[in-house]
Design a protein around this motif. Sequence first.
Motif, PDB file in Angstrom:
ATOM      1  N   HIS A  33     -45.607  19.277 -18.534  1.00 44.99           N
ATOM      2  CA  HIS A  33     -44.365  20.025 -19.301  1.00 44.99           C
ATOM      3  C   HIS A  33     -43.817  20.993 -18.342  1.00 44.99           C
ATOM      4  N   SER A  34     -44.433  21.394 -17.403  1.00 45.01           N
ATOM      5  CA  SER A  34     -43.621  21.929 -15.887  1.00 45.01           C
ATOM      6  C   SER A  34     -43.075  20.962 -15.180  1.00 45.01           C
ATOM      7  N   GLN A  35     -43.261  19.629 -15.315  1.00 46.59           N
ATOM      8  CA  GLN A  35     -42.272  18.592 -14.875  1.00 46.59           C
ATOM      9  C   GLN A  35     -41.063  18.557 -15.569  1.00 46.59           C
ATOM     10  N   ILE A  36     -41.291  18.504 -17.144  1.00 46.29           N
ATOM     11  CA  ILE A  36     -40.088  18.331 -17.934  1.00 46.29           C
ATOM     12  C   ILE A  36     -39.314  19.509 -17.780  1.00 46.29           C
ATOM     13  N   ASP A  37     -39.650  20.845 -17.320  1.00 52.66           N
ATOM     14  CA  ASP A  37     -39.035  21.896 -17.267  1.00 52.66           C
ATOM     15  C   ASP A  37     -38.312  21.756 -15.935  1.00 52.66           C
ATOM     16  N   ARG A  38     -38.940  21.129 -15.086  1.00 54.80           N
ATOM     17  CA  ARG A  38     -38.508  21.164 -13.706  1.00 54.80           C
ATOM     18  C   ARG A  38     -37.123  20.127 -13.742  1.00 54.80           C
ATOM     19  N   LEU A  39     -37.348  19.001 -14.393  1.00 56.10           N
ATOM     20  CA  LEU A  39     -36.155  18.339 -14.600  1.00 56.10           C
ATOM     21  C   LEU A  39     -35.106  18.847 -15.200  1.00 56.10           C
ATOM     22  N   TRP A  40     -35.243  19.618 -16.267  1.00 58.86           N
ATOM     23  CA  TRP A  40     -34.108  20.345 -16.837  1.00 58.86           C
ATOM     24  C   TRP A  40     -33.726  21.484 -16.090  1.00 58.86           C
ATOM     25  N   GLY A  41     -34.519  22.254 -15.296  1.00 59.01           N
ATOM     26  CA  GLY A  41     -34.255  23.050 -14.232  1.00 59.01           C
ATOM     27  C   GLY A  41     -33.035  22.642 -13.131  1.00 59.01           C
TER      28      GLY A  41
END
Length: 385
Positions: free
Chosen positions: A309-317
């Motif tokens: 979910h850090s990666q999912i958040d990164r893609l959103w960011g």
Amino acid sequence: MRICIVVTLASLAQGALSSSCRGNSSGIPKPTEFKQLESRYQTNIRASLGIDGCTEKTIRIRKSWDETDEATRADYIRAVKCLAAKPATIDKNLAPGAVNRLDDFTATHINQTNVVHISGSFLSWHRIFVWHMEDALRNECGYKGTIPYWDQPRFSQDPMKSKIFDNSSFGGDGEYLPNDHGPYNITVPGLAVNLSVVRPAGSGGGCVRDGQFANFQISLGPTDRPFIDLTNKYGYKPNPRCLKRNFDLPSSRDFMTWENAIKVVGASDVVTFYWNMENFFHLKSHQFLGKDGQDLFTSPNDPIFYLLHSQIDRLWGLWQGQNLEERTFAITGNRTFFGIPLDTAPNVPPSNATIEDVMDLGFGYRPKIKDGMPMTYSGRCYMYE
């Protein structure tokens, strides 16, 4: 403090730099187009600093697990195990099976699953959720770093080359079970309609036997069942067992690629971004892990959840960071899972979420969706490299 000293040019030529001083050099190189998107994000984020005391000096930097040094990776694992050794603080009337602080987070996730997945609050809720875990690791267990991200595209064709799955980290697949590796039909609890989902067959199905979470004990769940257990509908009751995985290589090889990462971050509007992110990365990341890491309600049982979910958040960011003014508060989605009414309110019609909607992060914390959308203010200060 770890100090890396390179003594001779010959040692450099022979690639003798200690693995504790470098990241993982393997994998598929990052494409130029993705580098350009990433650079624009970083430039825009740094230009926006200065609000709420978030500055170059105070901002936390999240990196790929494979670019995180060995000492920090080891300390992250230590801190996760530290939380696993601390008693749960959640109300046992809500989650009688919660044993430790990790279970507090899993129980919070269970409680909100049907309103924070495939919905307008998904990204904001999980951004705050991961930030709260990062704070717990730091404040309760002395961890000094951030939650790294799982850089799936880099190892999409051979995920086991990532350091995430090596013996010093989270370990690999579950033990192969000939009679229990799928496919599975599961029924999602808590909805006003009978929704069945198919989980693909994987290459494991059993307990994780290697890595730092070999035979790791979990308690809550599972809810991934062919039928709804009315005596333990959401898996809150105690169910001590080992952590299981069931790797599905096609989910990584065919979906979590650099090509699709560019489609996600390079999307021109929030609707396209959301569904590219969900279909190419969020869904497929959980599907790759299988078993406990794929359970819709209790997936935080697998410690890889937070890197995922850090990666999912990164893609959103990264997507937001292409144009912070227009995209920071862009939203799409319903107020429930696919807009399906909950079984507690079966006659409520679907409705679109707004940034003023209130979310529930547990322990009395009820922010609005808009409160979880910025990275560098509204209570957070971090970025990705």
